[in-house]
Design a protein around this motif. Structure first.
Motif, short mmCIF file in Angstrom:
data_model
loop_
_atom_site.label_atom_id
_atom_site.label_comp_id
_atom_site.label_asym_id
_atom_site.label_seq_id
_atom_site.Cartn_x
_atom_site.Cartn_y
_atom_site.Cartn_z
N LEU A 34 0.83 -1.21 0.00
CA LEU A 34 0.00 0.00 0.00
C LEU A 34 0.87 1.27 0.00
O LEU A 34 0.51 2.27 -0.64
N LEU A 35 2.00 1.23 0.71
CA LEU A 35 2.90 2.38 0.71
C LEU A 35 3.41 2.69 -0.69
O LEU A 35 3.55 3.86 -1.07
N VAL A 36 3.68 1.65 -1.46
CA VAL A 36 4.17 1.84 -2.83
C VAL A 36 3.04 2.27 -3.76
O VAL A 36 3.20 3.19 -4.57
N LEU A 37 1.90 1.63 -3.65
CA LEU A 37 0.79 1.92 -4.55
C LEU A 37 0.23 3.32 -4.35
O LEU A 37 -0.17 3.99 -5.32
N LEU B 55 -1.94 3.59 -7.52
CA LEU B 55 -3.14 4.14 -6.87
C LEU B 55 -2.74 5.36 -6.04
O LEU B 55 -2.79 5.32 -4.81
N PRO B 56 -2.30 6.43 -6.67
CA PRO B 56 -1.79 7.58 -5.93
C PRO B 56 -2.83 8.16 -4.97
O PRO B 56 -3.92 8.52 -5.37
N ALA B 57 -2.44 8.22 -3.70
CA ALA B 57 -3.30 8.80 -2.67
C ALA B 57 -2.39 9.34 -1.57
O ALA B 57 -2.20 8.69 -0.54
N PRO B 58 -1.81 10.51 -1.78
CA PRO B 58 -0.85 11.08 -0.83
C PRO B 58 -1.33 11.14 0.62
O PRO B 58 -0.55 10.83 1.53
N PRO B 59 -2.59 11.50 0.90
CA PRO B 59 -3.03 11.51 2.30
C PRO B 59 -2.96 10.12 2.95
O PRO B 59 -2.52 9.98 4.09
N VAL B 60 -3.41 9.11 2.22
CA VAL B 60 -3.36 7.74 2.74
C VAL B 60 -1.92 7.32 2.94
O VAL B 60 -1.56 6.71 3.96
#
Length: 218
Positions: free
Chosen positions: A38-41, A48-53
């Motif tokens: 998930l850190l990579v995605l 799956l770019p999601a900077p806040p997550v």
């Protein structure tokens, strides 16, 4: 204390340590792999770019890695009691062992996945591969030797953590060393536990190195 008595004490200690480390390693492999992926995605430029997550996950991992295990061991006592109903014994020790090791392994997973050449991912994307296929058949497959090497390091760290768990009655070789080797000044027990831990670590390292070599030359 005779050496035969020492070996009688050592056998259950080795079994308890193997149980704690084995179950914690299995849970860590699952949890750390999930968080690492998930850190990579979710990173900028990821699938799956999601900077806040990504920021939240990174913060959780960093906090988990920054806590010394002996402090974490005490801090999660209420959670341990909630999960297993007790704070003493091998089953109770598995909880802090897993919580302490997951952030450590997650960063190793992240590093291993980032070492996969971007061209390989780009080629898979161009061929129409889905995100799931890219993760399972490209990222994880290409990073497998590094992941196994990282898991080996994590299991060895868990062996050390399990010894510290003996401070709070976690069982295993650490508990044996404290109760007999330290509190009762039984030098033979202390020597035997140290030797057992060294052998344990060497076996884990040998198996891990063997798997890495086979995966690297498939």
């Amino acid at each position: 204390m005779t050496w035969s008595e020492v070996f009688e004490l050592l056998t259950p200690g080795v079994q308890e340590t193997a149980w704690m480390v084995g179950i914690a390693a299995l849970l860590t492999a699952v949890g750390g792999l999930l968080i690492g992926v998930l850190l990579v995605l979710t990173d900028r430029g990821g699938l799956l770019p999601a900077p806040p997550v990504n920021a939240v996950l990174g913060l959780i991992v960093n906090v988990g890695r920054s806590l010394p295990f002996i402090i974490l061991l005490v801090a999660v006592i209420p959670f341990t009691r909630l999960v297993v109903g007790t704070t003493i014994g091998t089953d109770a020790a598995i909880v802090p062992l897993t919580i302490g090791a997951i952030p450590f392994f997650a960063r190793i997973v992240e590093s291993a996945l980032r070492e996969v050449p971007p061209d390989v991912v780009a080629a898979a994307t161009a061929m129409g591969a889905t995100r799931r296929q890219i993760v399972g058949k490209v990222l994880l497959r290409e990073a497998l030797p590094g992941l196994v090497a990282g898991l080996t390091i994590t299991v060895i760290a868990l062996v050390g953590y399990s010894a510290m768990a003996g401070v709070v009655g976690g069982g295993g070789l650490g508990d044996l060393a404290i109760r007999y080797g330290y509190q009762r000044f039984e030098t033979e027990v202390m020597i035997a536990t140290v030797v057992a831990l060294v052998v344990f670590v060497q076996l884990v390292q040998m198996v891990g190195d063997l798997l890495v070599r086979r995966l690297s030359h498939r």
